[in-house]
Motif scaffolding. Sequence first.
Motif, PDB file in Angstrom:
ATOM      1  N   ILE A 192      28.159   8.713 -78.205  1.00 46.14           N
ATOM      2  CA  ILE A 192      29.793   8.678 -77.208  1.00 46.14           C
ATOM      3  C   ILE A 192      30.859   8.760 -77.879  1.00 46.14           C
ATOM      4  CG2 ILE A 192      31.082   7.364 -75.582  1.00 46.14           C
ATOM      5  CD1 ILE A 192      28.178   5.940 -74.680  1.00 46.14           C
ATOM      6  N   HIS A 193      31.089   7.835 -78.862  1.00 46.97           N
ATOM      7  CA  HIS A 193      32.425   7.549 -79.775  1.00 46.97           C
ATOM      8  C   HIS A 193      32.520   9.232 -80.723  1.00 46.97           C
ATOM      9  CE1 HIS A 193      34.603   7.183 -83.559  1.00 46.97           C
ATOM     10  NE2 HIS A 193      33.235   6.790 -84.391  1.00 46.97           N
ATOM     11  N   ALA A 194      31.937   9.554 -80.822  1.00 46.96           N
ATOM     12  CA  ALA A 194      31.915  10.854 -81.674  1.00 46.96           C
ATOM     13  C   ALA A 194      32.422  11.635 -80.338  1.00 46.96           C
ATOM     14  CB  ALA A 194      29.900  11.277 -82.543  1.00 46.96           C
ATOM     15  N   LYS A 195      31.540  11.962 -79.637  1.00 43.33           N
ATOM     16  CA  LYS A 195      31.899  13.183 -78.188  1.00 43.33           C
ATOM     17  C   LYS A 195      33.734  12.828 -78.281  1.00 43.33           C
ATOM     18  CE  LYS A 195      29.269  13.914 -74.815  1.00 43.33           C
ATOM     19  NZ  LYS A 195      28.336  13.722 -74.072  1.00 43.33           N
ATOM     20  N   GLU A 196      34.040  11.650 -77.493  1.00 40.96           N
ATOM     21  CA  GLU A 196      35.211  11.362 -77.133  1.00 40.96           C
ATOM     22  C   GLU A 196      35.898  11.049 -78.142  1.00 40.96           C
ATOM     23  OE1 GLU A 196      35.873  10.205 -73.387  1.00 40.96           O
ATOM     24  OE2 GLU A 196      34.291  11.609 -73.946  1.00 40.96           O
ATOM     25  N   THR A 197      35.791  10.986 -79.389  1.00 34.97           N
ATOM     26  CA  THR A 197      36.549  11.075 -80.350  1.00 34.97           C
ATOM     27  C   THR A 197      36.630  12.662 -80.397  1.00 34.97           C
ATOM     28  OG1 THR A 197      35.708   9.282 -81.302  1.00 34.97           O
ATOM     29  CG2 THR A 197      37.832  10.563 -82.899  1.00 34.97           C
ATOM     30  N   GLY A 198      35.850  13.819 -80.347  1.00 35.96           N
ATOM     31  CA  GLY A 198      35.907  15.145 -80.405  1.00 35.96           C
ATOM     32  C   GLY A 198      36.985  15.835 -80.161  1.00 35.96           C
ATOM     33  N   ARG A 199      37.194  14.843 -78.153  1.00 38.24           N
ATOM     34  CA  ARG A 199      37.468  14.970 -77.009  1.00 38.24           C
ATOM     35  C   ARG A 199      38.383  15.486 -77.442  1.00 38.24           C
ATOM     36  NH1 ARG A 199      39.844  13.290 -72.643  1.00 38.24           N
ATOM     37  NH2 ARG A 199      38.566  11.255 -73.280  1.00 38.24           N
ATOM     38  N   VAL A 200      39.122  13.704 -77.421  1.00 36.91           N
ATOM     39  CA  VAL A 200      40.277  13.516 -77.835  1.00 36.91           C
ATOM     40  C   VAL A 200      41.336  14.116 -79.189  1.00 36.91           C
ATOM     41  CG1 VAL A 200      42.151  11.475 -78.334  1.00 36.91           C
ATOM     42  CG2 VAL A 200      40.667  11.322 -76.765  1.00 36.91           C
ATOM     43  N   LEU A 201      40.630  14.682 -79.898  1.00 38.04           N
ATOM     44  CA  LEU A 201      41.273  15.130 -80.897  1.00 38.04           C
ATOM     45  C   LEU A 201      41.461  16.680 -80.334  1.00 38.04           C
ATOM     46  CD1 LEU A 201      38.659  14.432 -84.060  1.00 38.04           C
ATOM     47  CD2 LEU A 201      41.421  14.236 -84.032  1.00 38.04           C
ATOM     48  N   SER A 202      40.634  17.549 -79.462  1.00 37.60           N
ATOM     49  CA  SER A 202      40.331  18.878 -79.421  1.00 37.60           C
ATOM     50  C   SER A 202      41.827  18.783 -78.046  1.00 37.60           C
ATOM     51  CB  SER A 202      39.651  19.179 -78.576  1.00 37.60           C
ATOM     52  OG  SER A 202      38.354  19.063 -79.375  1.00 37.60           O
ATOM     53  N   GLU A 203      42.160  17.457 -77.510  1.00 38.64           N
ATOM     54  CA  GLU A 203      43.458  17.678 -76.865  1.00 38.64           C
ATOM     55  C   GLU A 203      44.911  17.568 -77.165  1.00 38.64           C
ATOM     56  OE1 GLU A 203      43.106  16.200 -72.812  1.00 38.64           O
ATOM     57  OE2 GLU A 203      40.872  15.779 -72.654  1.00 38.64           O
ATOM     58  N   ILE A 204      44.319  16.998 -78.688  1.00 38.81           N
ATOM     59  CA  ILE A 204      45.728  16.684 -78.926  1.00 38.81           C
ATOM     60  C   ILE A 204      46.009  17.739 -80.164  1.00 38.81           C
ATOM     61  CG2 ILE A 204      47.147  15.039 -81.090  1.00 38.81           C
ATOM     62  CD1 ILE A 204      45.362  12.923 -79.812  1.00 38.81           C
ATOM     63  N   ASP A 205      45.001  18.828 -80.674  1.00 35.69           N
ATOM     64  CA  ASP A 205      44.933  19.918 -81.463  1.00 35.69           C
ATOM     65  C   ASP A 205      46.045  18.984 -82.739  1.00 35.69           C
ATOM     66  OD1 ASP A 205      44.285  22.081 -82.544  1.00 35.69           O
ATOM     67  OD2 ASP A 205      46.068  22.605 -81.245  1.00 35.69           O
ATOM     68  N   PRO A 206      45.459  17.931 -83.379  1.00 37.14           N
ATOM     69  CA  PRO A 206      46.962  18.058 -84.958  1.00 37.14           C
ATOM     70  C   PRO A 206      46.915  18.763 -85.346  1.00 37.14           C
ATOM     71  CG  PRO A 206      44.732  16.504 -85.011  1.00 37.14           C
ATOM     72  CD  PRO A 206      44.266  17.572 -83.391  1.00 37.14           C
ATOM     73  N   ASP A 207      47.512  18.843 -87.056  1.00 27.22           N
ATOM     74  CA  ASP A 207      47.588  19.582 -88.095  1.00 27.22           C
ATOM     75  C   ASP A 207      46.459  19.196 -89.018  1.00 27.22           C
ATOM     76  OD1 ASP A 207      50.418  20.892 -87.729  1.00 27.22           O
ATOM     77  OD2 ASP A 207      50.541  18.889 -87.499  1.00 27.22           O
ATOM     78  N   TYR A 208      46.282  17.901 -88.928  1.00 20.13           N
ATOM     79  CA  TYR A 208      45.237  17.087 -90.408  1.00 20.13           C
ATOM     80  C   TYR A 208      44.155  16.812 -89.151  1.00 20.13           C
ATOM     81  CZ  TYR A 208      48.336  18.638 -92.891  1.00 20.13           C
ATOM     82  OH  TYR A 208      48.974  19.844 -93.757  1.00 20.13           O
ATOM     83  N   VAL A 209      42.964  16.041 -89.528  1.00 18.60           N
ATOM     84  CA  VAL A 209      41.847  15.096 -89.385  1.00 18.60           C
ATOM     85  C   VAL A 209      41.003  14.291 -90.280  1.00 18.60           C
ATOM     86  CG1 VAL A 209      40.147  13.946 -88.116  1.00 18.60           C
ATOM     87  CG2 VAL A 209      41.545  15.744 -87.226  1.00 18.60           C
ATOM     88  N   GLY A 210      41.890  13.332 -90.355  1.00 14.64           N
ATOM     89  CA  GLY A 210      40.347  12.744 -91.787  1.00 14.64           C
ATOM     90  C   GLY A 210      39.969  11.284 -91.784  1.00 14.64           C
ATOM     91  N   ALA A 211      38.355  12.113 -91.534  1.00 10.96           N
ATOM     92  CA  ALA A 211      37.645  10.880 -90.954  1.00 10.96           C
ATOM     93  C   ALA A 211      37.269  10.018 -91.947  1.00 10.96           C
ATOM     94  CB  ALA A 211      36.481  11.905 -90.585  1.00 10.96           C
ATOM     95  N   LEU A 212      37.090   8.848 -92.101  1.00 10.34           N
ATOM     96  CA  LEU A 212      36.626   8.124 -92.949  1.00 10.34           C
ATOM     97  C   LEU A 212      35.021   7.584 -92.624  1.00 10.34           C
ATOM     98  CD1 LEU A 212      39.907   7.932 -93.649  1.00 10.34           C
ATOM     99  CD2 LEU A 212      40.085   5.732 -94.360  1.00 10.34           C
ATOM    100  N   SER A 213      34.850   6.577 -93.693  1.00  6.81           N
ATOM    101  CA  SER A 213      33.578   5.542 -92.720  1.00  6.81           C
ATOM    102  C   SER A 213      33.733   4.145 -92.999  1.00  6.81           C
ATOM    103  CB  SER A 213      32.213   6.146 -93.861  1.00  6.81           C
ATOM    104  OG  SER A 213      32.370   7.401 -93.370  1.00  6.81           O
ATOM    105  N   LEU A 214      33.373   3.082 -92.208  1.00  4.41           N
ATOM    106  CA  LEU A 214      33.550   2.299 -91.872  1.00  4.41           C
ATOM    107  C   LEU A 214      32.610   1.653 -92.643  1.00  4.41           C
ATOM    108  CD1 LEU A 214      34.457  -0.072 -89.668  1.00  4.41           C
ATOM    109  CD2 LEU A 214      32.332  -0.477 -89.392  1.00  4.41           C
ATOM    110  N   MET A 215      33.733   0.691 -94.039  1.00  9.41           N
ATOM    111  CA  MET A 215      33.568  -0.450 -94.482  1.00  9.41           C
ATOM    112  C   MET A 215      34.116  -1.447 -94.213  1.00  9.41           C
ATOM    113  SD  MET A 215      33.753   1.990 -98.855  1.00  9.41           S
ATOM    114  CE  MET A 215      32.687   0.676 -99.520  1.00  9.41           C
TER     115      MET A 215
END
Length: 289
Positions: free
Chosen positions: A180-203
Amino acid sequence: MHYEGNIIRPPSEANSILLQVTVGCSRNKCTFCGTYQGERFRIKPDDVIKADIAFAAQYCRRQRRVFLCDGDALIIPQKRLLNILTRIEKELPWVTRVGAYANVKSLKMKTLDELKALKTQGLGIVYLGMETGDDVTLKNINKGTTAADMIPMGRKAMEAGFKLSITVLLGIAGRERSHIHAKETGRVLSEIDPDYVGALSLMLIPGTPLYADHESGKFPLLIPDELLEELKTMIAHTNLSKGLFHANHASNYLPIKARMPRDKESTLKLIDEALAGRVSLKPEWLRAL
Ligand code: SF4
């Protein structure tokens, strides 16, 4: 330069003049974040900022960019922030771009015209820590915002003319909500349509509430294959008109640099190859925040 506490900046600002204008973060409540633990948020005195700009004018003549630290420089009242930008323009005329972290609260507090005035005065890029587009996870991590708030604020930053860079966090939803996190994040990113997305992995950072939840068995850390599945779903659901989607931070197992939409399919194939064991992943000891 005068620095207090932990100084962090986005990877793309590694060579920038780091001008600390605030100490800490105006939120400082996210359960996974240990950056400003115990630090009371405050704006630094004008004379300290002025002295730092004067220092940079003398000793930082080869650096073309300035990054305004710490957590949320955009929250500085408009007149004061404009004065800082004006001073940078006057005393560091070789600087081509100023950047800062922003959050939903600080973007809400400024009108569109105020943001445009900051852009005109040199603030060229803002970095927004979104972490996830899933409202349940946003609540769980105490981010203090919702997807419905982030979308208009992200769009507002872009309408003001800033370059917008958004950070998302793989693994932050745990196992049950990963998809759900992956899908919803993709949806919100698509709606904003930013110049850059940086995906980090939780540590996990010792001393944070999320670390304690993990220690007590309440919060599971995803294994590398689960993080890759999450990244694959996120990218599959992200439709950017021209933005860059990067997952090349030191915390990630598989470095990715994709120009969207051109590289979307090849990136999904690369993740499949990694899941099938045909592309090697970064060893655990090489990962860092
Ligand atoms: S994640 Fe960002 S907004 Fe949250 S406490 Fe840390 S610096 Fe502040």
